[in-house]
Motif scaffolding. Structure first.
Motif, PDB file in Angstrom:
ATOM      1  N   ASN A  31       0.883  -1.199  -0.089  1.00 13.79           N
ATOM      2  CA  ASN A  31       0.023  -0.023  -0.153  1.00 13.79           C
ATOM      3  C   ASN A  31       0.821   1.373   0.057  1.00 13.79           C
ATOM      4  N   ASP A  32       2.010   1.324   0.809  1.00 16.81           N
ATOM      5  CA  ASP A  32       2.732   2.490   0.780  1.00 16.81           C
ATOM      6  C   ASP A  32       3.711   2.519  -0.618  1.00 16.81           C
ATOM      7  N   LEU A  33       3.804   1.274  -1.086  1.00 19.38           N
ATOM      8  CA  LEU A  33       4.496   1.693  -2.382  1.00 19.38           C
ATOM      9  C   LEU A  33       3.779   2.049  -3.602  1.00 19.38           C
ATOM     10  N   LYS A  34       2.228   1.788  -3.446  1.00 19.78           N
ATOM     11  CA  LYS A  34       1.369   2.434  -4.422  1.00 19.78           C
ATOM     12  C   LYS A  34       1.133   3.904  -3.981  1.00 19.78           C
ATOM     13  N   GLY A  35       1.075   4.181  -2.906  1.00 16.93           N
ATOM     14  CA  GLY A  35       0.868   5.523  -2.586  1.00 16.93           C
ATOM     15  C   GLY A  35       1.768   6.494  -3.064  1.00 16.93           C
ATOM     16  N   VAL A  74       5.521   3.004   6.203  1.00 13.19           N
ATOM     17  CA  VAL A  74       6.047   4.127   5.989  1.00 13.19           C
ATOM     18  C   VAL A  74       5.343   5.218   6.815  1.00 13.19           C
ATOM     19  N   THR A  75       6.227   5.698   7.868  1.00 10.90           N
ATOM     20  CA  THR A  75       5.677   6.964   9.022  1.00 10.90           C
ATOM     21  C   THR A  75       5.957   8.144   8.545  1.00 10.90           C
ATOM     22  N   GLU A  76       7.055   8.494   7.937  1.00 13.27           N
ATOM     23  CA  GLU A  76       7.282  10.095   7.394  1.00 13.27           C
ATOM     24  C   GLU A  76       7.378   9.986   6.032  1.00 13.27           C
ATOM     25  N   ILE A  77       6.830  11.082   5.655  1.00 16.52           N
ATOM     26  CA  ILE A  77       7.201  11.826   4.484  1.00 16.52           C
ATOM     27  C   ILE A  77       7.639  13.198   4.677  1.00 16.52           C
ATOM     28  N   LEU A 106      -1.595   5.336   2.443  1.00 22.56           N
ATOM     29  CA  LEU A 106      -0.206   5.676   3.635  1.00 22.56           C
ATOM     30  C   LEU A 106      -0.767   5.626   5.079  1.00 22.56           C
ATOM     31  N   SER A 107      -1.425   4.643   5.372  1.00 20.59           N
ATOM     32  CA  SER A 107      -2.325   4.685   6.807  1.00 20.59           C
ATOM     33  C   SER A 107      -1.499   4.987   7.799  1.00 20.59           C
ATOM     34  N   ALA A 108      -0.157   4.494   7.822  1.00 20.99           N
ATOM     35  CA  ALA A 108       0.703   4.404   9.010  1.00 20.99           C
ATOM     36  C   ALA A 108       1.465   5.820   9.193  1.00 20.99           C
ATOM     37  N   LEU A 109       1.243   6.645   8.369  1.00 19.71           N
ATOM     38  CA  LEU A 109       2.024   7.971   8.316  1.00 19.71           C
ATOM     39  C   LEU A 109       1.774   8.750   9.866  1.00 19.71           C
ATOM     40  N   GLU A 110       2.858   9.283  10.340  1.00 24.59           N
ATOM     41  CA  GLU A 110       2.989  10.053  11.646  1.00 24.59           C
ATOM     42  C   GLU A 110       3.220  11.533  11.295  1.00 24.59           C
ATOM     43  N   HIS A 131      -9.245  10.727   7.649  1.00 24.80           N
ATOM     44  CA  HIS A 131      -9.724   9.790   8.437  1.00 24.80           C
ATOM     45  C   HIS A 131      -8.901   8.468   8.195  1.00 24.80           C
ATOM     46  N   HIS A 132      -8.065   8.371   7.306  1.00 24.81           N
ATOM     47  CA  HIS A 132      -7.112   7.258   6.800  1.00 24.81           C
ATOM     48  C   HIS A 132      -5.817   7.453   7.679  1.00 24.81           C
ATOM     49  N   LEU A 133      -5.776   8.665   8.518  1.00 21.60           N
ATOM     50  CA  LEU A 133      -4.441   8.857   9.138  1.00 21.60           C
ATOM     51  C   LEU A 133      -4.502   8.930  10.628  1.00 21.60           C
ATOM     52  N   PRO A 134      -4.978   7.755  11.216  1.00 25.39           N
ATOM     53  CA  PRO A 134      -5.170   7.784  12.746  1.00 25.39           C
ATOM     54  C   PRO A 134      -3.830   8.156  13.534  1.00 25.39           C
ATOM     55  N   ARG A 135      -2.793   8.186  12.962  1.00 28.70           N
ATOM     56  CA  ARG A 135      -1.533   8.413  13.808  1.00 28.70           C
ATOM     57  C   ARG A 135      -0.910   9.449  13.513  1.00 28.70           C
ATOM     58  N   LEU A 136      -1.336  10.264  12.523  1.00 32.01           N
ATOM     59  CA  LEU A 136      -0.544  11.687  12.124  1.00 32.01           C
ATOM     60  C   LEU A 136      -0.624  12.314  13.351  1.00 32.01           C
TER      61      LEU A 136
END
Length: 646
Positions: A31-35, A74-77, A106-110, A131-136
């Motif tokens: 999923n991260d790779l696609k994003g 992926v946690t950071e861009i 990229l739902s694990a992004l912080e 709403h897909h970024l519960p950890r941002l």
């Protein structure tokens, strides 16, 4: 035996985690790779080629990408100002595609940091997938070209701690549901086009430490419950159109160190502190350029951590409270532009750290307290336009060892400028004695003030010639002697820079005097930096030299109301920065040079009442000016005057 088995299992677990970590570094989550691949496709220009290096499956190794060591997600861009070409061309992509599609994968992004990418454009879509970024925890999009309103869905970032959206072109109102972001610590939306009221829900952000909403178009009152932000350290609401009174609850902000409410339309009185110790951490306070009334509160002296404060340009009245003497950490005080009266309190002498004191344009009365001689660190003193009636410059004032900028305009100082009156231990940098009652000649020793950058002696009764020693003022950037009775030659003034290659004179006003000669020296020396020259209303004779074309930085030249009798030099065309040119009421003759068409920045022109003749050169900028710019020249014809007959 059992303990050895447990030890072996523990070692195996560690090795498995290490191997897992290694494998994640080689291949990231699908999923991260696609994003990220989708984000890359949305980039229209990347002349640096850096994003082009986002290839393969190991996205955790890509520049600006960080992954969790154990989950591999992926946690950071993190690409602040990252993607620019060698020639400065920015990354160009739309934010909407990234936030509506890529981000949902990229739902694990912080952390998202795409700040300072001037080519990042577009709007944040209403259907944003926040709403897909519960950890941002951090969202940083500052310094881009983002437009449109902030969607309500931004209030769904429940874990958000930092949001930086400043220096964009966002518009509309600030969403009310920002108050749902209970974990938010830093909110910076400054320098956008937000309008409407500050939402009252902002007071729900109990953990908020920084609130920056300056440089927008916010209106209505500051929320009365602003005092509920007990963790707040910095509050900046300046440069908006906020109205109403300053809420009294602001005094309960126990952690705040910075409050900037300047440049609004606030009214009413400054709230009194109700308890000792309130706002004990406040170091920087700006309430200037509002419509505040009433007196400076007596409790002002309780703000003992205050280092700088400005109450300038309001409608405050009454006296300066003696309690200001308690502000022993104070370095800068601005009270100028009010209706403050009475005398400066002697307690001000306790401000041993004071560097700058501005109280001009008030109704303060004399005498000045002699205790001010104890302000040995004072660098800038502005007492201009009060009711001080000084008569002379106090001896103790010029002996202050650190004083470098002195403004005593309109203080009814009389008599001659004596060496004793300006014999300061440290070289003066700026001196303003304008609008006084000074008489006599400008003394030769004025050239000893070699550190002087700005000298304003305008609107006095000074007379005689300019002393030759003035050419020693090699740092002089501004010289204003207008509205006096100086006479003789302009030569000494034009030689201030001609002797030195590092001259810095940019502003020269000698208008309304009795100078008669020396115009041939204009432009003869270095003088390239000069931008403003006003020699109008003198008695200057002679020819305007070709050297005037060397003044390539000059924006305004006024030689009107003199006796200049030459033709207009063709070299005028080289003064391409000219915006204002006034030559009326002289005896200029001949034709207007064709080179005047090269003065493309010219906004104001007056050649009237001379002896010019011939056809006015046709074209811009000359055709943009009215008849009045050329009238009073009997031999002149062509647009905008009457057509030429021959």
């Amino acid at each position: 035996m059992g303990s050895k088995i447990l030890c072996f299992i523990a070692i195996l677990t560690v090795l498995t985690n290490v191997e897992s970590k290694r494998s994640f570094g080689e291949k990231c989550h699908p999923n991260d790779l696609k994003g990220l691949t989708s984000f890359k496709k949305g980039i229209r220009y990347d002349t640096s080629g850096r994003v082009k290096k986002w290839i393969g499956y190991s996205c955790c190794k890509w520049a600006g990408i960080t992954c969790n060591n154990f989950t591999g997600r992926v946690t950071e861009i993190n690409l602040p100002g990252f993607i620019t070409s060698d020639d400065g061309s920015p990354l160009q992509t739309s934010i909407s595609g990234f936030l509506s599609h890529s981000i949902t994968l990229l739902s694990a992004l912080e952390i998202i940091d795409l700040s300072g990418l001037t080519g990042l454009t577009g709007k944040i879509p209403p259907s944003i997938g926040f709403h897909h970024l519960p950890r941002l925890r951090k969202l940083s999009l500052w310094g881009n070209n983002l437009t449109g309103p902030l969607p309500e869905s931004i209030g769904k970032l429940s874990k958000l701690e930092e949001m930086y959206l400043f220096e964009n072109s966002f518009s509309g109102s600030i969403p009310e549901n920002l108050g749902n972001l209970k974990g938010l610590k830093k909110l910076d939306l400054h320098s956008n086009s937000f309008s409407g009221a500050i939402p009252k829900s902002i007071a729900n952000l109990k953990n908020l430490e920084i609130l920056s909403l300056q440089n927008n178009f916010l209106t209505r009152e500051i929320p009365a419950n602003i005092g509920d932000l007990q963790a707040l350290k910095e509050l900046d609401l300046s440069n908006n159109s906020l109205s109403g009174k300053i809420p009294s609850s602001i005094n309960t902000l126990k952690a705040v160190s910075i409050i900037y409410l300047n440049n609004n339309q606030l009214i009413g009185e400054i709230p009194q502190l109700l308890k000792p110790g309130q706002m004990s951490a406040l170091s920087f306070l700006r309430l200037d350029d509002n419509k505040l009334t009433g007196k400076i509160p007596d409790t002002f002296g309780q703000l003992t951590s205050l280092q700088r404060f400005s109450l300038a340009n309001n409608e405050l009245e009454g006296s300066i409270p003696s309690s200001v003497g308690n502000l022993t950490s104070l370095t800068e005080m601005y009270l100028n532009g009010n209706k403050i009266s009475s005398q400066i309190p002697s307690s001000i002498s306790r401000l041993s750290n004071l560097l700058m004191l501005r109280v001009s344009n008030n109704m303060i009365e004399g005498p000045l307290p002699h205790e001010m001689a104890l302000l040995t660190n004072l660098q800038t003193l502005d007492l201009s336009f009060n009711g001080l009636d000084l008569s002379t410059i106090p001896n103790w004032l010029v002996k202050l060892p650190s004083l470098s900028k002195v403004y005593l305009a309109g203080c009814k100082i009389q008599g001659q400028i004596t060496e004793d009156s300006l014999a300061t231990p440290s070289p003066l940098q700026e001196l303003d004695l304008s609008a006084n009652q000074l008489t006599g000649k400008l003394p030769e020793w004025i050239g000893s003030l070699t550190g002087l950058y700005s000298l304003n002696l305008s609107k006095n009764g000074l007379y005689g010639k300019i002393p030759s020693s003035i050419t020693n003022l090699v740092s002089l950037g501004m010289l204003d002697l207008h509205s006096n009775k100086f006479s003789g030659s302009l030569q000494q003034v034009f030689q201030i820079q001609s002797r030195y290659t590092s001259g810095s004179l940019t502003f020269l006003d000698l208008s309304d005097n009795n100078f008669t000669s020396g115009i041939e020296q204009i432009g003869a020396g270095i003088q390239q930096e000069i931008q403003y020259i006003n020699l109008s209303h003198n008695l200057v004779k002679g020819k305007l030299p070709d050297s005037i074309g060397r003044l390539e930085s000059m924006k305004s030249l006024d030689l009107s109301f003199n006796n200049l009798n030459s033709s207009l030099p063709p070299s005028f065309a080289n003064a391409s920065a000219l915006e204002i040119l006034k030559l009326q009421k002289n005896q200029f003759s001949g034709k207007i040079p064709e080179g005047f068409l090269e003065l493309r920045k010219l906004k104001e022109l007056d050649l009237s009442d001379n002896f010019l003749r011939g056809k006015i050169p046709f074209g811009k900028p000359l055709i943009n000016f009215p008849k009045e710019s050329f009238s009073g020249n009997k031999g002149l014809c062509g647009i905008p005057l009457d057509p030429c007959t021959t």
